[in-house]
Enzyme design. Structure first.
Site, PDB file in Angstrom:
ATOM      1  N   TYR A  94      -9.662  -7.699 -28.053  1.00 21.52           N
ATOM      2  CA  TYR A  94      -9.221  -6.703 -27.071  1.00 21.52           C
ATOM      3  C   TYR A  94      -7.729  -6.425 -27.202  1.00 21.52           C
ATOM      4  CZ  TYR A  94      -9.378  -3.981 -22.777  1.00 21.52           C
ATOM      5  OH  TYR A  94      -9.314  -2.946 -21.867  1.00 21.52           O
TER       6      TYR A  94
ATOM      7  N   LYS B 142     -10.316   1.033 -28.159  1.00 21.67           N
ATOM      8  CA  LYS B 142      -9.754   0.879 -29.500  1.00 21.67           C
ATOM      9  C   LYS B 142      -9.364   2.180 -30.200  1.00 21.67           C
ATOM     10  CE  LYS B 142      -9.593  -3.448 -29.974  1.00 21.67           C
ATOM     11  NZ  LYS B 142      -8.472  -3.511 -29.031  1.00 21.67           N
TER      12      LYS B 142
ATOM     13  N   HIS C  87      -0.447  -5.614 -18.585  1.00 22.63           N
ATOM     14  CA  HIS C  87      -1.565  -6.401 -18.053  1.00 22.63           C
ATOM     15  C   HIS C  87      -1.790  -7.643 -18.905  1.00 22.63           C
ATOM     16  CE1 HIS C  87      -3.912  -3.355 -15.365  1.00 22.63           C
ATOM     17  NE2 HIS C  87      -2.626  -3.376 -15.106  1.00 22.63           N
TER      18      HIS C  87
ATOM     19  N   PRO D 253     -15.690   4.202 -26.315  1.00 26.62           N
ATOM     20  CA  PRO D 253     -14.436   3.799 -25.660  1.00 26.62           C
ATOM     21  C   PRO D 253     -14.450   2.425 -24.991  1.00 26.62           C
ATOM     22  CG  PRO D 253     -15.555   5.501 -24.392  1.00 26.62           C
ATOM     23  CD  PRO D 253     -16.318   5.370 -25.666  1.00 26.62           C
TER      24      PRO D 253
ATOM     25  N   TYR E 151     -14.573  -4.123 -15.928  1.00 29.61           N
ATOM     26  CA  TYR E 151     -15.721  -3.629 -16.692  1.00 29.61           C
ATOM     27  C   TYR E 151     -16.974  -4.171 -16.004  1.00 29.61           C
ATOM     28  CZ  TYR E 151     -12.673  -2.382 -20.652  1.00 29.61           C
ATOM     29  OH  TYR E 151     -11.708  -1.820 -21.466  1.00 29.61           O
TER      30      TYR E 151
HETATM   31  P1  FAD Z   1      -6.970  13.442 -31.782  1.00 30.53           P
HETATM   32  O1  FAD Z   1      -6.325  12.892 -30.575  1.00 30.53           O
HETATM   33  O2  FAD Z   1      -8.322  14.014 -31.694  1.00 30.53           O
HETATM   34  O3  FAD Z   1      -5.970  14.487 -32.416  1.00 30.53           O
HETATM   35  C1  FAD Z   1      -6.353  15.398 -33.412  1.00 30.53           C
HETATM   36  C2  FAD Z   1      -5.546  16.655 -33.252  1.00 30.53           C
HETATM   37  O4  FAD Z   1      -5.869  17.558 -34.293  1.00 30.53           O
HETATM   38  C3  FAD Z   1      -5.822  17.369 -31.945  1.00 30.53           C
HETATM   39  O5  FAD Z   1      -4.617  17.683 -31.293  1.00 30.53           O
HETATM   40  C4  FAD Z   1      -6.594  18.604 -32.366  1.00 30.53           C
HETATM   41  O6  FAD Z   1      -6.378  19.676 -31.475  1.00 30.53           O
HETATM   42  C5  FAD Z   1      -6.010  18.847 -33.738  1.00 30.53           C
HETATM   43  N1  FAD Z   1      -6.868  19.621 -34.635  1.00 30.53           N
HETATM   44  C6  FAD Z   1      -8.207  19.594 -34.755  1.00 30.53           C
HETATM   45  N2  FAD Z   1      -8.622  20.449 -35.699  1.00 30.53           N
HETATM   46  C7  FAD Z   1      -7.512  21.041 -36.198  1.00 30.53           C
HETATM   47  C8  FAD Z   1      -7.296  22.021 -37.178  1.00 30.53           C
HETATM   48  N3  FAD Z   1      -8.311  22.588 -37.840  1.00 30.53           N
HETATM   49  N4  FAD Z   1      -6.028  22.393 -37.449  1.00 30.53           N
HETATM   50  C9  FAD Z   1      -4.980  21.840 -36.778  1.00 30.53           C
HETATM   51  N5  FAD Z   1      -5.138  20.897 -35.829  1.00 30.53           N
HETATM   52  C10 FAD Z   1      -6.392  20.502 -35.538  1.00 30.53           C
HETATM   53  N6  FAD Z   1     -10.181   6.172 -26.586  1.00 30.53           N
HETATM   54  C11 FAD Z   1      -9.971   5.139 -25.791  1.00 30.53           C
HETATM   55  O7  FAD Z   1      -9.498   4.098 -26.276  1.00 30.53           O
HETATM   56  N7  FAD Z   1     -10.253   5.250 -24.445  1.00 30.53           N
HETATM   57  C12 FAD Z   1     -10.753   6.410 -23.881  1.00 30.53           C
HETATM   58  O8  FAD Z   1     -10.974   6.491 -22.684  1.00 30.53           O
HETATM   59  C13 FAD Z   1     -10.981   7.499 -24.707  1.00 30.53           C
HETATM   60  N8  FAD Z   1     -11.479   8.668 -24.218  1.00 30.53           N
HETATM   61  C14 FAD Z   1     -11.699   9.717 -25.075  1.00 30.53           C
HETATM   62  C15 FAD Z   1     -12.221  10.929 -24.596  1.00 30.53           C
HETATM   63  C16 FAD Z   1     -12.484  11.994 -25.469  1.00 30.53           C
HETATM   64  C17 FAD Z   1     -13.066  13.294 -24.926  1.00 30.53           C
HETATM   65  C18 FAD Z   1     -12.224  11.846 -26.841  1.00 30.53           C
HETATM   66  C19 FAD Z   1     -12.520  12.978 -27.816  1.00 30.53           C
HETATM   67  C20 FAD Z   1     -11.681  10.632 -27.311  1.00 30.53           C
HETATM   68  C21 FAD Z   1     -11.424   9.571 -26.447  1.00 30.53           C
HETATM   69  N9  FAD Z   1     -10.885   8.344 -26.893  1.00 30.53           N
HETATM   70  C22 FAD Z   1     -10.673   7.325 -26.075  1.00 30.53           C
HETATM   71  C23 FAD Z   1     -10.490   8.141 -28.252  1.00 30.53           C
HETATM   72  C24 FAD Z   1      -8.994   8.375 -28.460  1.00 30.53           C
HETATM   73  O9  FAD Z   1      -8.508   9.299 -27.536  1.00 30.53           O
HETATM   74  C25 FAD Z   1      -8.851   8.848 -29.889  1.00 30.53           C
HETATM   75  O10 FAD Z   1      -9.267   7.784 -30.717  1.00 30.53           O
HETATM   76  C26 FAD Z   1      -7.458   9.319 -30.256  1.00 30.53           C
HETATM   77  O11 FAD Z   1      -7.185  10.542 -29.614  1.00 30.53           O
HETATM   78  C27 FAD Z   1      -7.336   9.478 -31.760  1.00 30.53           C
HETATM   79  O12 FAD Z   1      -6.157  10.137 -32.091  1.00 30.53           O
HETATM   80  P2  FAD Z   1      -6.105  11.117 -33.322  1.00 30.53           P
HETATM   81  O13 FAD Z   1      -4.696  11.584 -33.384  1.00 30.53           O
HETATM   82  O14 FAD Z   1      -6.722  10.491 -34.500  1.00 30.53           O
HETATM   83  O15 FAD Z   1      -7.072  12.317 -32.964  1.00 30.53           O
HETATM   84  C1  PHB Z   2      -8.908   4.274 -19.672  1.00 31.95           C
HETATM   85  O1  PHB Z   2      -8.063   3.852 -18.854  1.00 31.95           O
HETATM   86  O2  PHB Z   2      -9.069   5.476 -19.859  1.00 31.95           O
HETATM   87  C2  PHB Z   2      -9.746   3.320 -20.408  1.00 31.95           C
HETATM   88  C3  PHB Z   2      -9.523   1.966 -20.257  1.00 31.95           C
HETATM   89  C4  PHB Z   2     -10.322   1.061 -20.955  1.00 31.95           C
HETATM   90  C5  PHB Z   2     -11.330   1.525 -21.781  1.00 31.95           C
HETATM   91  C6  PHB Z   2     -11.535   2.882 -21.924  1.00 31.95           C
HETATM   92  C7  PHB Z   2     -10.748   3.792 -21.223  1.00 31.95           C
HETATM   93  O3  PHB Z   2     -12.108   0.637 -22.426  1.00 31.95           O
END
Ligand code: FAD
Ligand code: PHB
Length: 393
Positions: free
Chosen positions: A387, A299, A75, A295, A204
């Site tokens: 962004y 980021k 995009h 979200p 948005y």
């Molecule tokens: P995570 O993806 O949380 O990975 C952490 C991992 O550690 C998981 O697999 C978990 O199961 C594991 N874990 C936890 N505790 C333990 C333990 N004790 N022992 C072993 N493993 C463990 N960001 C966006 O930009 N757009 C969005 O739409 C968006 N939607 C989201 C929706 C939700 C419900 C959440 C929670 C986050 C969302 N985010 C979104 C944020 C984005 O998904 C996260 O920033 C991203 O997943 C970060 O990656 P990470 O690997 O740091 O953490």
């Molecule tokens: C998504 O596609 O899930 C999405 C896109 C933009 C955002 C957050 C989530 O700012």
């Protein structure tokens, strides 16, 4: 307790942990990844969908971007909607030609897991009772259960990539970390719908009923969100009510929002959170374990990837040159980017959501800011630069 050893013990197989493991593998550094959920759960947890160009480049360098390049959708702009009108922000034109790619976090995670398994390197799912020990020493340890056995993994370094609710951050002794946070009085109800996206670019939308976002996952799958209560019970919303809210909030003259079967729905709370520093002794926190953004700026996933890129480079330097300087700088290096993203995400969130209890003054300020971004090239360029992702290191 059976004893094991590795160079880097990684807690969490989300985007941060899996990408770090892959970057270390490419540099010939051993790691073990421990995940408390099962593989299917981790691969199907629907979250983010927008990848910054730097994230795409990192995954490409890591050799896990084949499908991303085939199936990701590039995009060049986004649209802001307010007062019933759409305004395009031409991201690439305003940000040195940089782009974003739409590719679900689920797909990023599947690609990383497949690569790890193909390399036959340790990635253990469904581990239990994970705890970290002796992080102040040169041999920190992770204890956990797996397949009915108790194990202790001795490491040079532990990477806490276990998300916001993980065990690593709380294992750092009290008084070491400063934390900074903000809760928002709203959440997002998100759906995945089996219908081609009704718009070519993300929308948005600011609306008197509350924020809405049109996004996508593929040419046949739409991803849409509406602002809701922070503790909203998703079951209180019928599919018809969700579509009606989306129609109202995203509707503009001469445009149709196509509806389709809802495949998945869920509520996400909104929070800003940072801990400083992102390290203590031999434990390094990365991704959501150290910081959360709402979200709205897309980021969260990109920040997690930026952290592990810095951490991998620092570890490679440490192992190869025997120099700890980059590791010592890890937290400061990451936090500069983290705080920029925190501000951007807070700003987008504050500008676009209906503020519960807010008054006409709040609304006028939001609309003035939106109009400024939509009409001033400089204001739009600032949004675009943030962004698509800033170069900060
Ligand atoms: P995570 O993806 O949380 O990975 C952490 C991992 O550690 C998981 O697999 C978990 O199961 C594991 N874990 C936890 N505790 C333990 C333990 N004790 N022992 C072993 N493993 C463990 N960001 C966006 O930009 N757009 C969005 O739409 C968006 N939607 C989201 C929706 C939700 C419900 C959440 C929670 C986050 C969302 N985010 C979104 C944020 C984005 O998904 C996260 O920033 C991203 O997943 C970060 O990656 P990470 O690997 O740091 O953490
Ligand atoms: C998504 O596609 O899930 C999405 C896109 C933009 C955002 C957050 C989530 O700012």
């Amino acid at each position: 307790m059976r004893e094991l050893r590795t160079q880097v013990g990684i807690v969490g197989a989300g985007p941060a942990g899996l990408t770090l493991a892959r970057l270390l593998e490419r540099a010939g550094i051993e790691s073990v990844v421990l995940e408390n959920r099962d593989r299917d759960y981790v691969e199907h947890r629907i979250r983010a969908g927008v990848l910054e160009q730097r994230t795409v480049e990192l995954l490409t360098e890591a050799g896990v971007a084949g499908r991303l390049h085939d199936e990701g959708i590039v995009h060049h702009g986004i649209e802001l909607q307010f007062d019933g009108e759409r305004h395009r922000i031409p991201l690439s034109e305003l940000a040195d030609g940089r782009t974003i790619v739409i590719y679900g976090q689920t797909e990023v995670v599947k690609d990383l897991i497949a690569a790890r398994i193909e390399s036959e390197l340790p990635l253990l799912f469904e581990v239990g009772d994970v705890s970290v020990h002796e992080i102040d020493t040169e041999q920190p340890k992770i204890r956990f259960s797996h397949d009915g056995e108790r194990l202790e993994l001795e490491c040079d370094v532990i990477a806490g990539c276990d998300g916001f609710h993980g065990v690593c951050r709380p294992s750092i002794p009290e008084g070491v970390l400063d934390s900074f946070s903000r809760d928002y009085p709203f959440g997002w109800l998100g759906i995945l719908a089996d219908v081609p996206p009704s718009n070519d670019e993300l929308v948005y939308a600011h609306n008197e009923d509350g924020f809405a976002l049109l996004s996508l996952r593929s040419p046949t799958l739409s991803r849409l969100y509406i602002q809701c209560e922070p503790d909203e019970d998703v079951d209180r919303w019928s599919d018809e009510q969700i579509w009606a809210a989306l129609q109202k909030r995203l509707g503009v003259e001469g445009w149709t929002l196509h509806e389709g079967p809802i495949l998945e729905k869920g509520v996400t709370g909104m929070r800003s959170f940072v801990v400083e520093p992102m390290q203590h002794g031999r434990l390094f926190l990365a991704g959501d374990a150290a910081h959360i953004v709402p979200p709205t700026g897309a980021k969260g996933l990109n920040l997690a990837m930026a952290d592990v890129r810095v951490l991998a480079e620092a570890l490679v330097h440490w192992y190869e040159a025997g120099e700890a300087r980059l590791l010592e700088l890890y937290s400061d290096t990451c936090l500069r980017r983290v705080w920029r993203a925190e501000h951007f995400s807070w700003w987008m969130t504050s500008m676009l959501h209906r503020i519960p209890g807010g008054d006409a003054f709040d609304l006028k300020l939001q609309l003035s800011q939106l109009r400024y971004v939509a009409t001033s090239r400089d204001a739009a360029a600032s949004l675009a630069e943030n962004y698509v992702g800033l170069e900060l290191e």
